[in-house]
Design a protein around this motif. Structure first.
Motif, PDB file in Angstrom:
ATOM      1  N   ALA A   1       0.851  -1.185   0.000  1.00 48.55           N
ATOM      2  CA  ALA A   1       0.000   0.000   0.000  1.00 48.55           C
ATOM      3  C   ALA A   1       0.889   1.237   0.000  1.00 48.55           C
ATOM      4  CB  ALA A   1      -0.920   0.011   1.218  1.00 48.55           C
ATOM      5  N   LEU A   2       0.559   2.190  -0.861  1.00 48.45           N
ATOM      6  CA  LEU A   2       1.273   3.457  -0.946  1.00 48.45           C
ATOM      7  C   LEU A   2       0.331   4.558  -0.481  1.00 48.45           C
ATOM      8  CD1 LEU A   2       3.785   5.040  -1.786  1.00 48.45           C
ATOM      9  CD2 LEU A   2       2.916   5.051  -4.140  1.00 48.45           C
ATOM     10  N   ARG A   3       0.700   5.219   0.615  1.00 50.85           N
ATOM     11  CA  ARG A   3      -0.191   6.196   1.243  1.00 50.85           C
ATOM     12  C   ARG A   3       0.581   7.442   1.674  1.00 50.85           C
ATOM     13  NH1 ARG A   3      -3.409   3.303  -0.611  1.00 50.85           N
ATOM     14  NH2 ARG A   3      -5.343   2.473   0.285  1.00 50.85           N
ATOM     15  N   TYR A   4      -0.150   8.565   1.729  1.00 52.00           N
ATOM     16  CA  TYR A   4       0.386   9.794   2.303  1.00 52.00           C
ATOM     17  C   TYR A   4       0.257   9.702   3.815  1.00 52.00           C
ATOM     18  CZ  TYR A   4       1.117  14.721   3.330  1.00 52.00           C
ATOM     19  OH  TYR A   4       1.612  15.892   3.828  1.00 52.00           O
ATOM     20  N   VAL A   5       1.328  10.023   4.521  1.00 53.29           N
ATOM     21  CA  VAL A   5       1.346   9.957   5.975  1.00 53.29           C
ATOM     22  C   VAL A   5       1.760  11.319   6.505  1.00 53.29           C
ATOM     23  CG1 VAL A   5       2.307   8.812   8.002  1.00 53.29           C
ATOM     24  CG2 VAL A   5       1.967   7.518   5.889  1.00 53.29           C
ATOM     25  N   SER A   6       0.957  11.864   7.412  1.00 53.91           N
ATOM     26  CA  SER A   6       1.229  13.188   7.960  1.00 53.91           C
ATOM     27  C   SER A   6       2.413  13.158   8.915  1.00 53.91           C
ATOM     28  CB  SER A   6      -0.014  13.719   8.690  1.00 53.91           C
ATOM     29  OG  SER A   6      -1.101  13.843   7.804  1.00 53.91           O
ATOM     30  N   GLU A   7       2.990  14.325   9.145  1.00 53.44           N
ATOM     31  CA  GLU A   7       4.081  14.461  10.095  1.00 53.44           C
ATOM     32  C   GLU A   7       3.640  13.970  11.473  1.00 53.44           C
ATOM     33  OE1 GLU A   7       7.495  16.360   9.600  1.00 53.44           O
ATOM     34  OE2 GLU A   7       6.844  15.106   7.930  1.00 53.44           O
ATOM     35  N   GLY A   8       4.551  13.331  12.188  1.00 52.12           N
ATOM     36  CA  GLY A   8       4.273  12.893  13.548  1.00 52.12           C
ATOM     37  C   GLY A   8       3.782  11.473  13.673  1.00 52.12           C
ATOM     38  N   VAL A   9       3.435  10.832  12.550  1.00 51.59           N
ATOM     39  CA  VAL A   9       2.952   9.446  12.577  1.00 51.59           C
ATOM     40  C   VAL A   9       4.169   8.503  12.527  1.00 51.59           C
ATOM     41  CG1 VAL A   9       1.587   7.712  11.373  1.00 51.59           C
ATOM     42  CG2 VAL A   9       0.785  10.075  11.482  1.00 51.59           C
ATOM     43  N   ASP A  10       4.108   7.434  13.303  1.00 54.11           N
ATOM     44  CA  ASP A  10       5.198   6.452  13.324  1.00 54.11           C
ATOM     45  C   ASP A  10       5.265   5.722  11.984  1.00 54.11           C
ATOM     46  OD1 ASP A  10       7.128   4.599  13.901  1.00 54.11           O
ATOM     47  OD2 ASP A  10       5.896   3.401  15.262  1.00 54.11           O
ATOM     48  N   VAL A  11       6.378   5.881  11.289  1.00 58.46           N
ATOM     49  CA  VAL A  11       6.538   5.258   9.964  1.00 58.46           C
ATOM     50  C   VAL A  11       7.698   4.265   9.971  1.00 58.46           C
ATOM     51  CG1 VAL A  11       5.507   7.174   8.693  1.00 58.46           C
ATOM     52  CG2 VAL A  11       7.964   7.208   9.204  1.00 58.46           C
ATOM     53  N   SER A  12       8.049   3.761  11.151  1.00 56.02           N
ATOM     54  CA  SER A  12       9.221   2.880  11.256  1.00 56.02           C
ATOM     55  C   SER A  12       9.042   1.579  10.471  1.00 56.02           C
ATOM     56  CB  SER A  12       9.512   2.574  12.730  1.00 56.02           C
ATOM     57  OG  SER A  12       8.385   1.983  13.366  1.00 56.02           O
ATOM     58  N   ALA A  13       7.792   1.148  10.257  1.00 53.35           N
ATOM     59  CA  ALA A  13       7.554  -0.098   9.517  1.00 53.35           C
ATOM     60  C   ALA A  13       7.366   0.143   8.019  1.00 53.35           C
ATOM     61  CB  ALA A  13       6.313  -0.803  10.078  1.00 53.35           C
ATOM     62  N   TYR A  14       7.501   1.385   7.568  1.00 52.51           N
ATOM     63  CA  TYR A  14       7.239   1.741   6.186  1.00 52.51           C
ATOM     64  C   TYR A  14       8.546   2.023   5.446  1.00 52.51           C
ATOM     65  CZ  TYR A  14       2.357   2.707   7.550  1.00 52.51           C
ATOM     66  OH  TYR A  14       1.075   2.619   8.021  1.00 52.51           O
ATOM     67  N   ASP A  15       8.495   1.885   4.114  1.00 51.44           N
ATOM     68  CA  ASP A  15       9.575   2.378   3.254  1.00 51.44           C
ATOM     69  C   ASP A  15       9.221   3.798   2.817  1.00 51.44           C
ATOM     70  OD1 ASP A  15      11.284   0.054   3.031  1.00 51.44           O
ATOM     71  OD2 ASP A  15       9.682  -0.860   1.834  1.00 51.44           O
ATOM     72  N   GLU A  16      10.140   4.714   3.009  1.00 50.34           N
ATOM     73  CA  GLU A  16       9.893   6.093   2.580  1.00 50.34           C
ATOM     74  C   GLU A  16      10.029   6.186   1.061  1.00 50.34           C
ATOM     75  OE1 GLU A  16      12.417  10.115   2.827  1.00 50.34           O
ATOM     76  OE2 GLU A  16      11.858   9.319   4.804  1.00 50.34           O
ATOM     77  N   ILE A  17       9.001   6.723   0.426  1.00 47.09           N
ATOM     78  CA  ILE A  17       9.028   6.962  -1.013  1.00 47.09           C
ATOM     79  C   ILE A  17       9.377   8.422  -1.286  1.00 47.09           C
ATOM     80  CG2 ILE A  17       7.655   7.002  -3.141  1.00 47.09           C
ATOM     81  CD1 ILE A  17       8.443   4.198  -2.201  1.00 47.09           C
ATOM     82  N   SER A  18       8.731   9.326  -0.582  1.00 48.79           N
ATOM     83  CA  SER A  18       9.002  10.747  -0.790  1.00 48.79           C
ATOM     84  C   SER A  18       8.642  11.553   0.446  1.00 48.79           C
ATOM     85  CB  SER A  18       8.191  11.275  -1.979  1.00 48.79           C
ATOM     86  OG  SER A  18       8.269  12.694  -2.025  1.00 48.79           O
ATOM     87  N   ARG A  19       9.554  12.432   0.823  1.00 51.51           N
ATOM     88  CA  ARG A  19       9.241  13.460   1.815  1.00 51.51           C
ATOM     89  C   ARG A  19       9.573  14.817   1.233  1.00 51.51           C
ATOM     90  NH1 ARG A  19      11.430  14.310   6.306  1.00 51.51           N
ATOM     91  NH2 ARG A  19       9.576  14.980   7.400  1.00 51.51           N
ATOM     92  N   ALA A  20       9.337  14.961  -0.065  1.00 55.32           N
ATOM     93  CA  ALA A  20       9.629  16.223  -0.726  1.00 55.32           C
ATOM     94  C   ALA A  20       8.779  17.337  -0.128  1.00 55.32           C
ATOM     95  CB  ALA A  20       9.367  16.104  -2.223  1.00 55.32           C
ATOM     96  N   PRO A  21       9.375  18.494   0.183  1.00 58.17           N
ATOM     97  CA  PRO A  21       8.579  19.617   0.691  1.00 58.17           C
ATOM     98  C   PRO A  21       7.574  20.082  -0.360  1.00 58.17           C
ATOM     99  CG  PRO A  21      10.942  19.982   1.013  1.00 58.17           C
ATOM    100  CD  PRO A  21      10.803  18.808   0.086  1.00 58.17           C
ATOM    101  N   VAL A  22       6.609  20.878   0.081  1.00 57.14           N
ATOM    102  CA  VAL A  22       5.667  21.476  -0.869  1.00 57.14           C
ATOM    103  C   VAL A  22       6.164  22.873  -1.232  1.00 57.14           C
ATOM    104  CG1 VAL A  22       3.685  20.138  -0.088  1.00 57.14           C
ATOM    105  CG2 VAL A  22       4.150  22.336   0.990  1.00 57.14           C
TER     106      VAL A  22
END
Length: 296
Positions: free
Chosen positions: A143-164
């Protein structure tokens, strides 16, 4: 001594229906009819002399006996699949990816041709939805999802944290990115994207105090917001990976290098599915394809 085993087709039908919590989805996965799944499951129940499913308002669900049985036979199917994968260098198979509409349309699909050229033997089934995906329950492999700041993403692979950054149609309000007066931008129509009130945050980051209330649109999803900006209806704050195709085509221009961080896109992979070679090569490709967006 010979093993006492139910028919393999009945076990496959049960495992698929139990994992997907649906006879219909099991039929689609195994490319058989709904009645074939039902017939196999009822035959298995008769052979075992237990009820494996019960009927509920939304369809079917496992009984305690069914849950117990699934937990014990599913690893065997996983082991068979993994062993079969290990006998070939070709990572053939199906990968089911659940993906949000915005990143599917603006980032993933324009690149999928490259993956298909590299691995024509792997079939990607894309489910486009904003709904939460239960990866652990095998709703999908990934699953590929947008995750807001502050959420635990330790089990996820980061795809993008590009700023807006702010984007607009070339020539919008006669704004020149090379000599942009941010106070003038603050007086223009500003398109809101539904993930948050980012424009006030952006102007604070840019050190601008608007001299009047911001002219904010009704919140739109990312795809509609980008289309509104392309149509000249306003400027929008958007991450670079969602606007790259439009920028390369000259339909949007980046108005400022001031960016704010609001979250990112992350990939979650089912632990069992992750052992399949087809899933491994697709995950590796996703991470390689998105490498640039993790460094911006």
């Amino acid at each position: 001594m010979a093993r006492t085993l139910p028919p393999l087709n009945a076990l496959r039908a049960f495992e698929s229906a139990a994992r997907l919590n649906s006879f219909t989805r099991a039929a689609q996965e195994l490319n058989v009819s709904h009645s074939a799944i039902s017939r196999h499951v009822r035959g298995l129940e008769k052979r075992l002399d237990v009820a494996l499913f019960r009927t509920v308002a939304r369809g079917v669900e496992l009984t305690p006996n069914g849950q117990w049985y699934l937990e014990r036979i599913a690893p065997a199917f996983d082991a068979i699949a993994e062993a079969t994968d290990g006998l070939t260098d070709i990572p053939a198979g199906q990968v089911i990816l659940s993906c949000e509409p915005s990143i599917a349309q603006k980032w993933l699909i324009p690149r999928m041709g490259r993956f298909a050229a590299l691995h024509p033997e792997v079939r990607i089934t894309l489910t486009v939805t904003d709904r939460l995906a239960n990866v652990a329950n095998h709703d999908c492999d990934m699953a590929l999802r947008y995750v807001s700041e502050g959420v635990d993403v330790s089990a996820y692979d980061e795809i993008s944290r590009a700023p807006v950054y702010p984007y607009a149609k070339p020539g919008f309000a006669d704004l020149d990115p090379d000599s942009l007066d941010l106070a003038v931008l603050a007086r223009q129509h500003l398109i809101q994207e539904h993930t948050g009130l980012l424009w006030p945050m952006w102007f604070r980051t840019a050190g601008v105090v608007p001299d009047r209330p911001l002219n904010l649109s009704t919140p739109l999803d990312a795809v509609l917001g980008i289309e509104a900006a392309i149509s000249g209806l306003g400027a929008i704050l958007m991450s670079a990976e969602l606007t790259s195709v439009e920028v390369e085509a000259g339909r949007l221009i980046k108005l400022s290098d001031v960016g704010v961080q609001s979250g990112g896109y992350y990939l979650l992979t089912n632990a069992t599915a992750a052992r399949r070679r087809a899933v491994k090569v697709f995950r590796d490709w996703m991470l390689s394809e998105s490498e640039a967006w993790r460094t911006r």
